[in-house]
Design a protein around this motif. Structure first.
Motif, mmCIF file in Angstrom:
data_model
loop_
_atom_site.group_PDB
_atom_site.id
_atom_site.type_symbol
_atom_site.label_atom_id
_atom_site.label_comp_id
_atom_site.label_asym_id
_atom_site.label_seq_id
_atom_site.Cartn_x
_atom_site.Cartn_y
_atom_site.Cartn_z
ATOM 1 N N LEU A 34 0.814 -1.200 0.000
ATOM 2 C CA LEU A 34 0.000 0.000 0.000
ATOM 3 C C LEU A 34 0.851 1.254 0.000
ATOM 4 O O LEU A 34 0.399 2.317 -0.414
ATOM 5 C CB LEU A 34 -0.913 -0.026 1.228
ATOM 6 N N MET A 35 2.103 1.175 0.494
ATOM 7 C CA MET A 35 2.965 2.355 0.499
ATOM 8 C C MET A 35 3.189 2.894 -0.902
ATOM 9 O O MET A 35 3.512 4.068 -1.078
ATOM 10 C CB MET A 35 4.311 2.012 1.140
ATOM 11 N N GLU A 36 3.055 2.050 -1.900
ATOM 12 C CA GLU A 36 3.266 2.483 -3.271
ATOM 13 C C GLU A 36 2.126 3.378 -3.763
ATOM 14 O O GLU A 36 2.281 4.071 -4.760
ATOM 15 C CB GLU A 36 3.370 1.260 -4.187
ATOM 16 N N PHE A 37 1.001 3.352 -3.093
ATOM 17 C CA PHE A 37 -0.185 4.021 -3.608
ATOM 18 C C PHE A 37 -0.726 5.054 -2.622
ATOM 19 O O PHE A 37 -0.679 4.864 -1.410
ATOM 20 C CB PHE A 37 -1.286 2.998 -3.916
ATOM 21 N N ASN A 38 -1.255 6.136 -3.178
ATOM 22 C CA ASN A 38 -1.943 7.139 -2.401
ATOM 23 C C ASN A 38 -3.346 6.600 -2.092
ATOM 24 O O ASN A 38 -4.112 6.276 -3.003
ATOM 25 C CB ASN A 38 -2.016 8.435 -3.228
ATOM 26 N N LEU A 39 -3.681 6.494 -0.811
ATOM 27 C CA LEU A 39 -4.984 5.938 -0.430
ATOM 28 C C LEU A 39 -6.137 6.715 -1.044
ATOM 29 O O LEU A 39 -7.149 6.131 -1.441
ATOM 30 C CB LEU A 39 -5.119 5.944 1.094
ATOM 31 N N ARG A 40 -5.987 8.015 -1.104
ATOM 32 C CA ARG A 40 -7.051 8.846 -1.667
ATOM 33 C C ARG A 40 -7.273 8.526 -3.137
ATOM 34 O O ARG A 40 -8.403 8.455 -3.610
ATOM 35 C CB ARG A 40 -6.654 10.315 -1.492
ATOM 36 N N HIS A 41 -6.185 8.272 -3.857
ATOM 37 C CA HIS A 41 -6.316 7.908 -5.274
ATOM 38 C C HIS A 41 -7.012 6.561 -5.431
ATOM 39 O O HIS A 41 -7.818 6.379 -6.350
ATOM 40 C CB HIS A 41 -4.937 7.866 -5.926
ATOM 41 N N LEU A 42 -6.698 5.627 -4.545
ATOM 42 C CA LEU A 42 -7.354 4.323 -4.613
ATOM 43 C C LEU A 42 -8.857 4.454 -4.388
ATOM 44 O O LEU A 42 -9.656 3.812 -5.077
ATOM 45 C CB LEU A 42 -6.764 3.377 -3.568
ATOM 46 N N ARG A 43 -9.248 5.269 -3.423
ATOM 47 C CA ARG A 43 -10.683 5.452 -3.149
ATOM 48 C C ARG A 43 -11.381 6.141 -4.318
ATOM 49 O O ARG A 43 -12.511 5.799 -4.671
ATOM 50 C CB ARG A 43 -10.868 6.253 -1.862
ATOM 51 N N ILE A 44 -10.695 7.105 -4.923
ATOM 52 C CA ILE A 44 -11.275 7.793 -6.082
ATOM 53 C C ILE A 44 -11.476 6.801 -7.231
ATOM 54 O O ILE A 44 -12.550 6.767 -7.861
ATOM 55 C CB ILE A 44 -10.368 8.963 -6.517
ATOM 56 N N PHE A 45 -10.451 6.004 -7.504
ATOM 57 C CA PHE A 45 -10.557 5.021 -8.585
ATOM 58 C C PHE A 45 -11.681 4.028 -8.309
ATOM 59 O O PHE A 45 -12.463 3.680 -9.211
ATOM 60 C CB PHE A 45 -9.225 4.286 -8.747
ATOM 61 N N ALA A 46 -11.791 3.578 -7.075
ATOM 62 C CA ALA A 46 -12.856 2.642 -6.716
ATOM 63 C C ALA A 46 -14.228 3.258 -6.942
ATOM 64 O O ALA A 46 -15.162 2.584 -7.410
ATOM 65 C CB ALA A 46 -12.711 2.204 -5.261
ATOM 66 N N ASP A 47 -14.381 4.543 -6.636
ATOM 67 C CA ASP A 47 -15.667 5.220 -6.850
ATOM 68 C C ASP A 47 -15.981 5.369 -8.338
ATOM 69 O O ASP A 47 -17.141 5.246 -8.753
ATOM 70 C CB ASP A 47 -15.665 6.596 -6.181
ATOM 71 N N VAL A 48 -14.956 5.630 -9.144
ATOM 72 C CA VAL A 48 -15.178 5.740 -10.586
ATOM 73 C C VAL A 48 -15.655 4.408 -11.159
ATOM 74 O O VAL A 48 -16.606 4.354 -11.949
ATOM 75 C CB VAL A 48 -13.893 6.208 -11.303
ATOM 76 N N VAL A 49 -15.016 3.322 -10.739
ATOM 77 C CA VAL A 49 -15.416 2.001 -11.216
ATOM 78 C C VAL A 49 -16.815 1.658 -10.721
ATOM 79 O O VAL A 49 -17.640 1.104 -11.459
ATOM 80 C CB VAL A 49 -14.394 0.938 -10.754
ATOM 81 N N ALA A 50 -17.115 1.993 -9.470
ATOM 82 C CA ALA A 50 -18.419 1.657 -8.894
ATOM 83 C C ALA A 50 -19.550 2.418 -9.573
ATOM 84 O O ALA A 50 -20.629 1.865 -9.809
ATOM 85 C CB ALA A 50 -18.420 1.944 -7.399
ATOM 86 N N THR A 51 -19.318 3.699 -9.899
ATOM 87 C CA THR A 51 -20.370 4.514 -10.512
ATOM 88 C C THR A 51 -20.374 4.415 -12.029
ATOM 89 O O THR A 51 -21.393 4.674 -12.675
ATOM 90 C CB THR A 51 -20.202 5.992 -10.112
ATOM 91 N N GLY A 52 -19.222 4.045 -12.622
ATOM 92 C CA GLY A 52 -19.126 4.000 -14.071
ATOM 93 C C GLY A 52 -19.075 5.366 -14.704
ATOM 94 O O GLY A 52 -19.294 5.504 -15.912
ATOM 95 N N SER A 53 -18.755 6.393 -13.900
ATOM 96 C CA SER A 53 -18.763 7.757 -14.419
ATOM 97 C C SER A 53 -17.819 8.633 -13.608
ATOM 98 O O SER A 53 -17.879 8.638 -12.374
ATOM 99 C CB SER A 53 -20.176 8.330 -14.355
ATOM 100 N N VAL A 54 -16.975 9.371 -14.316
ATOM 101 C CA VAL A 54 -16.103 10.328 -13.640
ATOM 102 C C VAL A 54 -16.938 11.436 -13.025
ATOM 103 O O VAL A 54 -16.676 11.895 -11.899
ATOM 104 C CB VAL A 54 -15.077 10.909 -14.630
ATOM 105 N N THR A 55 -17.971 11.866 -13.735
ATOM 106 C CA THR A 55 -18.824 12.941 -13.239
ATOM 107 C C THR A 55 -19.529 12.534 -11.952
ATOM 108 O O THR A 55 -19.548 13.281 -10.961
ATOM 109 C CB THR A 55 -19.872 13.319 -14.303
ATOM 110 N N GLU A 56 -20.120 11.332 -11.952
ATOM 111 C CA GLU A 56 -20.825 10.873 -10.755
ATOM 112 C C GLU A 56 -19.865 10.652 -9.598
ATOM 113 O O GLU A 56 -20.174 10.959 -8.443
ATOM 114 C CB GLU A 56 -21.589 9.587 -11.061
#
Length: 422
Positions: A34-56
Protein backbone atom coordinates in the motif's frame (compact mmCIF):
# COMPACT_ATOMS: atom_id res chain seq x y z
CA UNK A 1 -8.33 23.37 -6.98
CA UNK A 2 -10.91 22.10 -4.50
CA UNK A 3 -10.38 22.55 -0.78
CA UNK A 4 -10.08 18.80 -0.38
CA UNK A 5 -7.17 18.83 -2.82
CA UNK A 6 -5.38 21.58 -0.88
CA UNK A 7 -5.73 19.68 2.38
CA UNK A 8 -4.43 16.48 0.80
CA UNK A 9 -1.33 18.04 -0.76
CA UNK A 10 0.94 17.82 2.36
CA UNK A 11 -0.06 14.17 2.82
CA UNK A 12 0.98 13.40 -0.74
CA UNK A 13 4.32 15.09 -0.16
CA UNK A 14 4.92 12.96 2.93
CA UNK A 15 4.05 9.79 1.02
CA UNK A 16 6.45 10.70 -1.78
CA UNK A 17 9.15 11.33 0.81
CA UNK A 18 8.65 7.89 2.32
CA UNK A 19 8.66 6.22 -1.06
CA UNK A 20 11.80 8.02 -2.22
CA UNK A 21 13.74 6.91 0.84
CA UNK A 22 12.32 3.42 1.14
CA UNK A 23 15.00 0.83 1.97
CA UNK A 24 15.41 -2.67 0.73
CA UNK A 25 13.15 -5.03 2.66
CA UNK A 26 14.72 -6.09 5.93
CA UNK A 27 12.48 -8.83 7.16
CA UNK A 28 9.02 -10.33 7.19
CA UNK A 29 7.54 -7.29 8.97
CA UNK A 30 8.20 -4.91 6.04
CA UNK A 31 6.25 -5.15 2.81
CA UNK A 32 5.81 -2.28 0.37
CA UNK A 33 2.26 -2.87 -0.91
CA UNK A 34 0.00 0.00 0.00
CA UNK A 35 2.96 2.35 0.50
CA UNK A 36 3.27 2.48 -3.27
CA UNK A 37 -0.19 4.02 -3.61
CA UNK A 38 -1.94 7.14 -2.40
CA UNK A 39 -4.98 5.94 -0.43
CA UNK A 40 -7.05 8.85 -1.67
CA UNK A 41 -6.32 7.91 -5.27
CA UNK A 42 -7.35 4.32 -4.61
CA UNK A 43 -10.68 5.45 -3.15
CA UNK A 44 -11.28 7.79 -6.08
CA UNK A 45 -10.56 5.02 -8.59
CA UNK A 46 -12.86 2.64 -6.72
CA UNK A 47 -15.67 5.22 -6.85
CA UNK A 48 -15.18 5.74 -10.59
CA UNK A 49 -15.42 2.00 -11.22
CA UNK A 50 -18.42 1.66 -8.89
CA UNK A 51 -20.37 4.51 -10.51
CA UNK A 52 -19.13 4.00 -14.07
CA UNK A 53 -18.76 7.76 -14.42
CA UNK A 54 -16.10 10.33 -13.64
CA UNK A 55 -18.82 12.94 -13.24
CA UNK A 56 -20.82 10.87 -10.75
CA UNK A 57 -17.71 9.90 -8.85
CA UNK A 58 -16.59 13.52 -8.61
CA UNK A 59 -19.99 14.58 -7.26
CA UNK A 60 -20.04 11.69 -4.82
CA UNK A 61 -16.57 12.50 -3.47
CA UNK A 62 -16.92 16.26 -3.60
CA UNK A 63 -14.06 16.89 -6.03
CA UNK A 64 -13.79 18.41 -9.46
CA UNK A 65 -13.80 16.16 -12.52
CA UNK A 66 -10.22 17.16 -13.43
CA UNK A 67 -9.07 16.19 -9.91
CA UNK A 68 -10.70 12.77 -10.27
CA UNK A 69 -9.21 12.26 -13.72
CA UNK A 70 -5.78 13.32 -12.48
CA UNK A 71 -5.92 10.79 -9.60
CA UNK A 72 -6.69 7.94 -12.01
CA UNK A 73 -3.96 9.04 -14.43
CA UNK A 74 -1.41 8.99 -11.62
CA UNK A 75 -2.37 5.41 -10.76
CA UNK A 76 -2.03 4.44 -14.42
CA UNK A 77 1.45 5.97 -14.56
CA UNK A 78 2.47 4.10 -11.43
CA UNK A 79 1.27 0.79 -12.84
CA UNK A 80 2.31 1.37 -16.44
CA UNK A 81 -1.14 0.28 -17.63
CA UNK A 82 -4.43 1.80 -18.75
CA UNK A 83 -7.09 1.21 -16.10
CA UNK A 84 -10.16 2.83 -17.66
CA UNK A 85 -11.72 2.62 -21.11
CA UNK A 86 -12.89 6.17 -21.78
CA UNK A 87 -14.29 5.51 -25.24
CA UNK A 88 -17.82 4.61 -24.11
CA UNK A 89 -20.65 6.72 -22.81
CA UNK A 90 -19.94 5.30 -19.41
CA UNK A 91 -16.46 4.65 -18.12
CA UNK A 92 -15.55 0.95 -18.04
CA UNK A 93 -12.50 -0.65 -16.42
CA UNK A 94 -10.03 -2.28 -18.77
CA UNK A 95 -9.00 -5.88 -17.98
CA UNK A 96 -6.09 -4.43 -15.99
CA UNK A 97 -8.44 -1.97 -14.34
CA UNK A 98 -10.86 -4.71 -13.33
CA UNK A 99 -8.06 -6.73 -11.71
CA UNK A 100 -6.69 -3.68 -9.94
CA UNK A 101 -10.13 -2.54 -8.78
CA UNK A 102 -10.90 -5.95 -7.26
CA UNK A 103 -7.64 -5.97 -5.29
CA UNK A 104 -8.01 -2.33 -4.25
CA UNK A 105 -11.56 -2.99 -3.06
CA UNK A 106 -10.40 -5.90 -0.89
CA UNK A 107 -7.52 -3.85 0.54
CA UNK A 108 -9.66 -0.79 1.25
CA UNK A 109 -12.47 -2.86 2.78
CA UNK A 110 -10.07 -4.58 5.17
CA UNK A 111 -8.40 -1.29 6.05
CA UNK A 112 -11.68 0.58 6.51
CA UNK A 113 -13.12 -2.05 8.82
CA UNK A 114 -10.11 -2.08 11.13
CA UNK A 115 -9.53 1.68 11.04
CA UNK A 116 -13.21 2.45 11.72
CA UNK A 117 -13.06 0.22 14.80
CA UNK A 118 -10.17 2.34 16.05
CA UNK A 119 -11.75 5.69 15.24
CA UNK A 120 -14.65 6.89 13.05
CA UNK A 121 -12.48 9.29 11.01
CA UNK A 122 -9.26 7.28 10.88
CA UNK A 123 -10.08 5.36 7.70
CA UNK A 124 -10.51 8.63 5.80
CA UNK A 125 -7.73 10.75 7.30
CA UNK A 126 -4.86 8.26 7.50
CA UNK A 127 -2.25 8.30 4.73
CA UNK A 128 -0.20 5.40 3.48
CA UNK A 129 2.94 6.89 5.02
CA UNK A 130 1.29 7.28 8.41
CA UNK A 131 0.00 3.71 8.37
CA UNK A 132 3.41 2.40 7.32
CA UNK A 133 5.01 4.23 10.24
CA UNK A 134 2.45 2.82 12.66
CA UNK A 135 3.02 -0.74 11.41
CA UNK A 136 6.80 -0.36 11.62
CA UNK A 137 6.57 0.91 15.20
CA UNK A 138 4.13 -1.85 16.17
CA UNK A 139 6.40 -4.49 14.60
CA UNK A 140 9.74 -3.34 15.99
CA UNK A 141 8.65 -1.74 19.27
CA UNK A 142 11.39 0.89 19.00
CA UNK A 143 11.23 4.18 17.15
CA UNK A 144 14.90 3.96 16.15
CA UNK A 145 14.39 0.57 14.50
CA UNK A 146 11.09 1.61 12.90
CA UNK A 147 12.56 4.81 11.47
CA UNK A 148 15.57 2.91 10.16
CA UNK A 149 13.33 0.31 8.51
CA UNK A 150 11.47 3.04 6.62
CA UNK A 151 14.55 5.25 6.09
CA UNK A 152 12.91 8.28 7.66
CA UNK A 153 13.91 10.49 10.58
CA UNK A 154 12.58 9.64 14.03
CA UNK A 155 10.64 12.92 14.34
CA UNK A 156 8.90 12.11 11.06
CA UNK A 157 8.02 8.67 12.35
CA UNK A 158 6.68 10.06 15.63
CA UNK A 159 4.52 12.64 13.83
CA UNK A 160 3.08 9.96 11.57
CA UNK A 161 2.32 7.58 14.45
CA UNK A 162 0.89 10.44 16.52
CA UNK A 163 -1.45 11.38 13.66
CA UNK A 164 -2.86 7.84 13.70
CA UNK A 165 -3.33 7.87 17.47
CA UNK A 166 -4.95 11.33 17.37
CA UNK A 167 -7.83 10.01 15.28
CA UNK A 168 -8.28 6.89 17.44
CA UNK A 169 -10.82 6.82 20.24
CA UNK A 170 -8.77 4.36 22.33
CA UNK A 171 -5.02 3.79 22.83
CA UNK A 172 -3.31 1.92 19.99
CA UNK A 173 0.14 1.73 21.56
CA UNK A 174 1.53 1.55 25.07
CA UNK A 175 4.98 2.69 26.09
CA UNK A 176 6.85 0.20 28.27
CA UNK A 177 10.39 -0.08 29.62
CA UNK A 178 11.23 -2.20 26.57
CA UNK A 179 9.67 0.08 23.99
CA UNK A 180 6.25 0.41 22.36
CA UNK A 181 3.73 -2.41 22.55
CA UNK A 182 0.51 -2.31 20.50
CA UNK A 183 -2.76 -2.76 22.35
CA UNK A 184 -5.22 -5.38 21.14
CA UNK A 185 -6.90 -2.71 19.02
CA UNK A 186 -3.51 -1.53 17.74
CA UNK A 187 -2.49 -5.08 16.85
CA UNK A 188 -5.71 -5.58 14.90
CA UNK A 189 -5.14 -2.34 13.00
CA UNK A 190 -1.49 -3.16 12.26
CA UNK A 191 -2.42 -6.59 10.95
CA UNK A 192 -5.18 -5.17 8.75
CA UNK A 193 -2.75 -2.63 7.30
CA UNK A 194 -0.19 -5.36 6.59
CA UNK A 195 -2.81 -7.45 4.82
CA UNK A 196 -3.83 -4.42 2.77
CA UNK A 197 -0.15 -3.92 1.88
CA UNK A 198 0.03 -7.53 0.71
CA UNK A 199 -3.16 -7.19 -1.34
CA UNK A 200 -1.78 -4.18 -3.19
CA UNK A 201 1.51 -6.00 -3.78
CA UNK A 202 -0.58 -8.64 -5.54
CA UNK A 203 -2.47 -5.93 -7.42
CA UNK A 204 0.77 -4.63 -8.92
CA UNK A 205 1.85 -8.17 -9.79
CA UNK A 206 -1.45 -9.00 -11.50
CA UNK A 207 -1.50 -5.87 -13.61
CA UNK A 208 2.09 -6.52 -14.69
CA UNK A 209 1.32 -10.16 -15.47
CA UNK A 210 -1.53 -9.08 -17.70
CA UNK A 211 0.97 -7.05 -19.69
CA UNK A 212 3.39 -10.00 -19.89
CA UNK A 213 5.70 -8.39 -17.35
CA UNK A 214 6.96 -10.01 -14.15
CA UNK A 215 7.39 -7.79 -11.11
CA UNK A 216 7.29 -8.23 -7.36
CA UNK A 217 8.18 -11.10 -5.12
CA UNK A 218 6.80 -14.25 -3.58
CA UNK A 219 7.54 -14.85 0.11
CA UNK A 220 7.41 -18.44 1.37
CA UNK A 221 7.62 -19.73 4.92
CA UNK A 222 9.67 -22.92 4.68
CA UNK A 223 9.75 -25.58 7.36
CA UNK A 224 12.73 -27.99 7.48
CA UNK A 225 11.40 -30.79 5.27
CA UNK A 226 10.29 -28.43 2.50
CA UNK A 227 13.74 -26.83 2.36
CA UNK A 228 15.34 -30.21 1.68
CA UNK A 229 12.79 -31.87 -0.59
CA UNK A 230 10.01 -30.19 -2.55
CA UNK A 231 10.75 -26.48 -2.44
CA UNK A 232 14.23 -26.19 -4.02
CA UNK A 233 13.24 -28.09 -7.16
CA UNK A 234 9.93 -26.22 -7.44
CA UNK A 235 11.66 -22.84 -7.14
CA UNK A 236 14.35 -23.88 -9.63
CA UNK A 237 11.70 -24.75 -12.23
CA UNK A 238 9.72 -21.60 -11.44
CA UNK A 239 12.78 -19.39 -11.95
CA UNK A 240 13.27 -20.77 -15.44
CA UNK A 241 9.88 -19.41 -16.50
CA UNK A 242 9.72 -16.37 -14.17
CA UNK A 243 13.33 -15.14 -13.76
CA UNK A 244 12.35 -11.57 -12.90
CA UNK A 245 10.27 -12.43 -9.83
CA UNK A 246 12.12 -12.51 -6.53
CA UNK A 247 11.43 -15.61 -4.43
CA UNK A 248 12.08 -15.08 -0.73
CA UNK A 249 12.46 -18.17 1.46
CA UNK A 250 11.95 -17.52 5.17
CA UNK A 251 12.71 -20.13 7.80
CA UNK A 252 12.11 -20.03 11.52
CA UNK A 253 9.89 -21.44 14.26
CA UNK A 254 6.40 -22.40 13.13
CA UNK A 255 4.78 -19.78 15.37
CA UNK A 256 6.76 -17.01 13.68
CA UNK A 257 6.03 -18.32 10.20
CA UNK A 258 2.33 -18.55 11.02
CA UNK A 259 2.34 -14.96 12.27
CA UNK A 260 4.02 -13.86 9.04
CA UNK A 261 1.39 -15.69 7.02
CA UNK A 262 -1.53 -14.21 8.94
CA UNK A 263 -0.11 -10.70 8.71
CA UNK A 264 0.43 -10.97 4.95
CA UNK A 265 4.23 -10.75 4.95
CA UNK A 266 4.40 -14.39 3.83
CA UNK A 267 2.30 -15.71 0.96
CA UNK A 268 2.16 -19.37 1.97
CA UNK A 269 3.89 -21.97 4.12
CA UNK A 270 5.28 -25.35 3.08
CA UNK A 271 5.84 -28.03 5.71
CA UNK A 272 4.19 -30.16 8.36
CA UNK A 273 0.50 -29.44 8.84
CA UNK A 274 -1.00 -29.00 12.29
CA UNK A 275 -3.94 -31.00 13.60
CA UNK A 276 -6.09 -29.28 14.60
CA UNK A 277 -5.25 -26.11 12.64
CA UNK A 278 -3.95 -23.46 15.06
CA UNK A 279 -6.04 -20.63 13.63
CA UNK A 280 -9.45 -20.23 11.95
CA UNK A 281 -7.84 -17.78 9.53
CA UNK A 282 -5.77 -20.38 7.68
CA UNK A 283 -6.41 -23.24 5.27
CA UNK A 284 -4.29 -26.38 5.00
CA UNK A 285 -3.79 -28.59 1.95
CA UNK A 286 -2.17 -32.02 2.31
CA UNK A 287 0.53 -32.97 -0.21
CA UNK A 288 2.09 -36.19 1.10
CA UNK A 289 2.82 -38.11 4.28
CA UNK A 290 6.20 -38.68 5.84
CA UNK A 291 7.54 -40.43 8.94
CA UNK A 292 10.57 -40.06 11.18
CA UNK A 293 13.81 -42.04 11.19
CA UNK A 294 16.91 -42.24 13.36
CA UNK A 295 20.10 -41.25 11.55
CA UNK A 296 23.82 -41.36 12.25
CA UNK A 297 27.08 -40.43 10.59
CA UNK A 298 28.64 -42.88 8.10
CA UNK A 299 31.39 -43.81 10.62
CA UNK A 300 29.06 -44.33 13.60
CA UNK A 301 29.26 -47.71 15.42
CA UNK A 302 25.59 -48.39 14.53
CA UNK A 303 25.98 -47.57 10.83
CA UNK A 304 26.51 -51.19 9.78
CA UNK A 305 23.82 -52.73 11.98
CA UNK A 306 21.22 -55.00 10.42
CA UNK A 307 18.61 -54.13 13.03
CA UNK A 308 18.51 -51.37 15.63
CA UNK A 309 16.29 -51.22 18.71
CA UNK A 310 15.39 -48.54 21.20
CA UNK A 311 17.90 -49.98 23.67
CA UNK A 312 20.67 -49.67 21.06
CA UNK A 313 20.18 -45.92 20.58
CA UNK A 314 19.64 -44.78 24.18
CA UNK A 315 23.36 -44.78 25.14
CA UNK A 316 24.16 -42.19 22.45
CA UNK A 317 23.61 -38.42 22.55
CA UNK A 318 21.15 -36.87 20.09
CA UNK A 319 20.72 -33.81 17.93
CA UNK A 320 16.97 -33.13 17.95
CA UNK A 321 14.44 -30.47 17.04
CA UNK A 322 13.52 -27.83 19.58
CA UNK A 323 10.79 -28.42 22.16
CA UNK A 324 7.21 -28.03 20.99
CA UNK A 325 7.77 -29.11 17.40
CA UNK A 326 6.02 -32.26 16.09
CA UNK A 327 9.36 -34.03 15.56
CA UNK A 328 10.45 -33.33 19.11
CA UNK A 329 7.13 -34.52 20.53
CA UNK A 330 7.57 -37.88 18.75
CA UNK A 331 11.16 -38.14 19.93
CA UNK A 332 10.22 -37.40 23.55
CA UNK A 333 7.71 -40.23 23.45
CA UNK A 334 10.35 -42.54 21.99
CA UNK A 335 12.81 -41.98 24.85
CA UNK A 336 10.26 -41.57 27.64
CA UNK A 337 11.20 -43.65 30.67
CA UNK A 338 14.83 -44.02 29.63
CA UNK A 339 17.26 -44.50 32.55
CA UNK A 340 19.13 -41.49 33.96
CA UNK A 341 16.80 -39.06 32.24
CA UNK A 342 17.47 -40.31 28.72
CA UNK A 343 20.19 -39.43 26.20
CA UNK A 344 22.06 -36.14 26.19
CA UNK A 345 20.51 -33.64 23.77
CA UNK A 346 21.56 -30.84 21.48
CA UNK A 347 18.54 -28.87 20.29
CA UNK A 348 18.72 -27.45 16.79
CA UNK A 349 16.41 -26.95 13.85
CA UNK A 350 19.33 -26.74 11.42
CA UNK A 351 19.88 -29.73 9.15
CA UNK A 352 23.34 -28.44 8.30
CA UNK A 353 24.33 -28.41 11.98
CA UNK A 354 22.93 -31.90 12.52
CA UNK A 355 24.76 -33.25 9.50
CA UNK A 356 28.09 -31.85 10.69
CA UNK A 357 27.59 -33.10 14.25
CA UNK A 358 26.87 -36.59 12.96
CA UNK A 359 29.93 -36.51 10.74
CA UNK A 360 32.26 -35.49 13.56
CA UNK A 361 30.81 -37.30 16.58
CA UNK A 362 28.77 -40.29 17.71
CA UNK A 363 25.59 -38.24 18.01
CA UNK A 364 22.39 -39.58 16.50
CA UNK A 365 19.61 -37.55 14.92
CA UNK A 366 15.84 -37.80 14.57
CA UNK A 367 14.52 -36.34 11.31
CA UNK A 368 11.97 -36.93 8.58
CA UNK A 369 12.61 -39.84 6.23
CA UNK A 370 12.60 -37.76 3.04
CA UNK A 371 14.94 -35.23 4.59
CA UNK A 372 17.33 -37.99 5.69
CA UNK A 373 17.22 -39.72 2.31
CA UNK A 374 18.21 -36.49 0.57
CA UNK A 375 21.32 -36.33 2.78
CA UNK A 376 22.01 -40.07 2.53
CA UNK A 377 22.26 -39.82 -1.26
CA UNK A 378 25.40 -37.74 -0.78
CA UNK A 379 26.82 -40.04 1.89
CA UNK A 380 26.43 -37.41 4.60
CA UNK A 381 24.42 -39.62 6.95
CA UNK A 382 23.06 -43.13 7.35
CA UNK A 383 19.43 -44.10 8.04
CA UNK A 384 19.28 -46.73 10.78
CA UNK A 385 17.06 -49.80 10.23
CA UNK A 386 14.64 -48.97 13.02
CA UNK A 387 10.89 -48.51 12.60
CA UNK A 388 9.23 -45.59 14.39
CA UNK A 389 5.50 -46.37 14.22
CA UNK A 390 3.08 -43.58 14.91
CA UNK A 391 5.41 -40.83 13.64
CA UNK A 392 3.64 -40.21 10.35
CA UNK A 393 3.14 -36.53 9.56
CA UNK A 394 1.15 -34.83 6.83
CA UNK A 395 3.20 -32.36 4.80
CA UNK A 396 1.42 -29.68 2.85
CA UNK A 397 0.59 -26.07 2.09
CA UNK A 398 -0.79 -23.51 4.52
CA UNK A 399 -2.44 -20.35 3.18
CA UNK A 400 -4.60 -17.53 4.51
CA UNK A 401 -8.32 -18.19 4.31
CA UNK A 402 -9.73 -16.31 1.35
CA UNK A 403 -6.28 -15.62 -0.14
CA UNK A 404 -6.32 -15.24 -3.93
CA UNK A 405 -2.95 -16.04 -5.53
CA UNK A 406 -1.75 -14.15 -8.58
CA UNK A 407 -0.97 -16.08 -11.74
CA UNK A 408 2.72 -16.42 -10.84
CA UNK A 409 1.96 -17.41 -7.25
CA UNK A 410 -0.47 -20.04 -8.52
CA UNK A 411 2.18 -21.38 -10.90
CA UNK A 412 4.67 -21.83 -8.06
CA UNK A 413 2.04 -23.52 -5.90
CA UNK A 414 1.26 -25.95 -8.73
CA UNK A 415 4.95 -26.76 -9.11
CA UNK A 416 5.21 -27.54 -5.38
CA UNK A 417 2.16 -29.82 -5.70
CA UNK A 418 3.57 -31.55 -8.77
CA UNK A 419 6.98 -32.22 -7.25
CA UNK A 420 5.55 -33.30 -3.90
CA UNK A 421 3.47 -35.95 -5.70
CA UNK A 422 6.55 -37.63 -7.19
Amino acid sequence: MAAGDRRARPCRRRERFCRARRPAERGPSVRRGLMEFNLRHLRIFADVVATGSVTEAAARIGLSQPAVTQAVVRLEKQLGATLLDRGHRRVEPTPAGALFAARAERALARLTEAASAAGPRLAWTATSAQLAAFVALASTGRSTDAARALHIAQPTLHRAAAAIQKEATRPLMERTSRGFVPTRLGSALARAVQLAFAEMDQASMEVAELGARDVGRIAIGAMPLSRAVALPLAVARFRRSRPAITVRIVDGPYVELLDGLESGTLDFLVGALRNPPPSPDIEQEALFSDDLVIVCGPAHPLAGSVTVTRENILPYPFVVATAGTPTRQHFDRLVAGAPAGGPGLIESGSMIFMREMLLHSEHLGCVSRRQAEAEAKHGAMHVLPMALPGTERVIGLTTRRGWRPTRSQAELLDLVREIAAI
